[in-house]
Design an enzyme around this catalytic site. Structure first.
Site, PDB file in Angstrom:
ATOM      1  N   HIS A 138      -1.355 -14.025   6.059  1.00 56.22           N
ATOM      2  CA  HIS A 138      -2.343 -15.057   5.601  1.00 56.22           C
ATOM      3  C   HIS A 138      -2.323 -16.583   5.355  1.00 56.22           C
ATOM      4  O   HIS A 138      -0.916 -16.912   6.361  1.00 56.22           O
ATOM      5  CB  HIS A 138      -1.917 -14.859   4.015  1.00 56.22           C
ATOM      6  CG  HIS A 138      -1.552 -15.708   3.337  1.00 56.22           C
ATOM      7  ND1 HIS A 138      -0.307 -14.556   2.583  1.00 56.22           N
ATOM      8  CD2 HIS A 138      -0.748 -16.379   3.453  1.00 56.22           C
ATOM      9  CE1 HIS A 138      -0.235 -15.536   1.756  1.00 56.22           C
ATOM     10  NE2 HIS A 138      -0.246 -17.091   2.192  1.00 56.22           N
ATOM     11  N   GLU A 143      -5.840 -13.193   3.901  1.00 56.07           N
ATOM     12  CA  GLU A 143      -5.673 -12.505   3.474  1.00 56.07           C
ATOM     13  C   GLU A 143      -6.582 -11.326   4.587  1.00 56.07           C
ATOM     14  O   GLU A 143      -7.391 -11.566   4.748  1.00 56.07           O
ATOM     15  CB  GLU A 143      -6.118 -11.204   2.023  1.00 56.07           C
ATOM     16  CG  GLU A 143      -5.175 -12.729   1.011  1.00 56.07           C
ATOM     17  CD  GLU A 143      -3.987 -12.709   0.430  1.00 56.07           C
ATOM     18  OE1 GLU A 143      -2.956 -12.634   2.008  1.00 56.07           O
ATOM     19  OE2 GLU A 143      -3.237 -12.908  -0.240  1.00 56.07           O
TER      20      GLU A 143
HETATM   21  C1  GLP Z   1       1.298 -19.170   0.047  1.00 48.28           C
HETATM   22  C2  GLP Z   1      -0.250 -20.075   0.424  1.00 48.28           C
HETATM   23  C3  GLP Z   1      -0.311 -21.037   1.721  1.00 48.28           C
HETATM   24  C4  GLP Z   1       1.720 -20.551   2.033  1.00 48.28           C
HETATM   25  C5  GLP Z   1       1.578 -19.741   2.445  1.00 48.28           C
HETATM   26  C6  GLP Z   1       3.028 -19.330   2.669  1.00 48.28           C
HETATM   27  O1  GLP Z   1       0.896 -17.857  -1.019  1.00 48.28           O
HETATM   28  N1  GLP Z   1      -1.601 -20.192  -0.392  1.00 48.28           N
HETATM   29  O2  GLP Z   1      -1.330 -22.096   1.869  1.00 48.28           O
HETATM   30  O3  GLP Z   1       1.455 -21.549   3.754  1.00 48.28           O
HETATM   31  O4  GLP Z   1       1.755 -18.351   0.905  1.00 48.28           O
HETATM   32  O5  GLP Z   1       4.266 -19.906   1.082  1.00 48.28           O
HETATM   33  P1  GLP Z   1       5.304 -20.423   1.705  1.00 48.28           P
HETATM   34  O6  GLP Z   1       5.107 -22.023   2.449  1.00 48.28           O
HETATM   35  O7  GLP Z   1       5.582 -21.092  -0.138  1.00 48.28           O
HETATM   36  O8  GLP Z   1       6.556 -19.577   2.398  1.00 48.28           O
END
Ligand code: GLP
Length: 242
Positions: A138, A143
């Site tokens: 995503h 998603e």
């Molecule tokens: C989250 C956000 C995204 C983010 C991704 C990865 O839920 N909505 O914008 O890039 O999932 O998150 P993380 O950087 O904490 O691994």
């Protein structure tokens, strides 16, 4: 596509911050698309350091965040407004009214999504969109699905996404079930996309997103079609890309 792999988090953070502060130095009225999650924290820290050293001012910058949880009070510590204030906005000179995040508590979510798209359109093109990557491919909160939506919309979060984000809450039950996210059409319209990914647990999805088939089953794979995609990876996330 320009893929850079870094030996240390420090170098990765510096490279990410340099791209963003460099853009603002040359275009003080830049429109930035910003992201949350664990990935950009170190980049924001480095941007704050650059700002405190007097290297850059954000007074003329406009920002649009990718997404926000639905139904989480705006002052909840895990709302993306709280995150942005905590990690970036309150440390730099960007005027609050120039920072935009979808209102996940709007009475009329559809109207809020339209309002957000109109604000982005009024600001002109997003000059640089910062992105992280979810384990299921995503981007923002777009998603995997049979069809992806162009503009800002409300989305049901995948269980996998809620589980991944449960680490920021006391338990998975507290993680909202829905979010509001910019659509992939808006993301792909940005002049430059800066995708940052860290960690061994993302190596496979990075490889699939950047070298596999372009499919809505992996929203990040659409980034392969973007003419100005810069990808910054740590060694672990880049393991299958070298
Ligand atoms: C989250 C956000 C995204 C983010 C991704 C990865 O839920 N909505 O914008 O890039 O999932 O998150 P993380 O950087 O904490 O691994």
């Amino acid at each position: 596509m320009n893929v850079l792999i870094f030996d240390s988090n420090e170098k990765l953070n510096e490279a990410g911050a340099n791209i963003i502060t460099g853009l603002v130095q040359t275009n003080p009225r830049a429109v930035l698309g910003l992201a949350t999650g664990g990935t950009p924290v170190g980049v924001y820290e480095q941007i704050v350091k650059d700002y405190k050293r007097g290297l850059v001012s954000f007074r003329g910058v406009t920002s649009f965040n990718l997404d926000e949880y639905v139904g989480l009070p705006v002052d909840h510590p895990e709302s993306y407004r709280s995150y942005m204030n905590h990690h970036l906005f309150r440390h730099i000179d960007i005027p609050a009214e120039q920072t935009h995040i979808p209102n996940g508590n709007a009475e009329d979510p559809e109207a809020e999504c339209r309002r957000y798209d109109e604000l982005i359109a009024e600001a002109g093109q997003i000059d640089l969109q910062l992105l992280g990557l979810g384990h299921n491919g995503h981007i923002g909160f777009n998603e995997p699905a049979h069809a992806l939506i162009r503009g800002t919309h409300v989305v049901d979060l995948a269980e996998e996404t809620r589980r991944a984000n449960a680490r920021f809450f006391n338990s998975i039950d507290e993680v909202p079930k829905q979010a509001m996210t910019m659509g992939v059409g808006t993301i792909l319209k940005a002049k430059t996309i800066l995708l940052i990914v860290r960690g061994a647990d993302k190596a496979e999805i990075v490889h699939r997103a950047l070298t596999g088939p372009i499919t809505t089953d992996c929203p990040a794979s659409l980034l392969q079609t973007h003419p100005h995609l810069v990808v910054l990876l740590d060694r672990e996330a880049g393991r299958l890309m070298a």
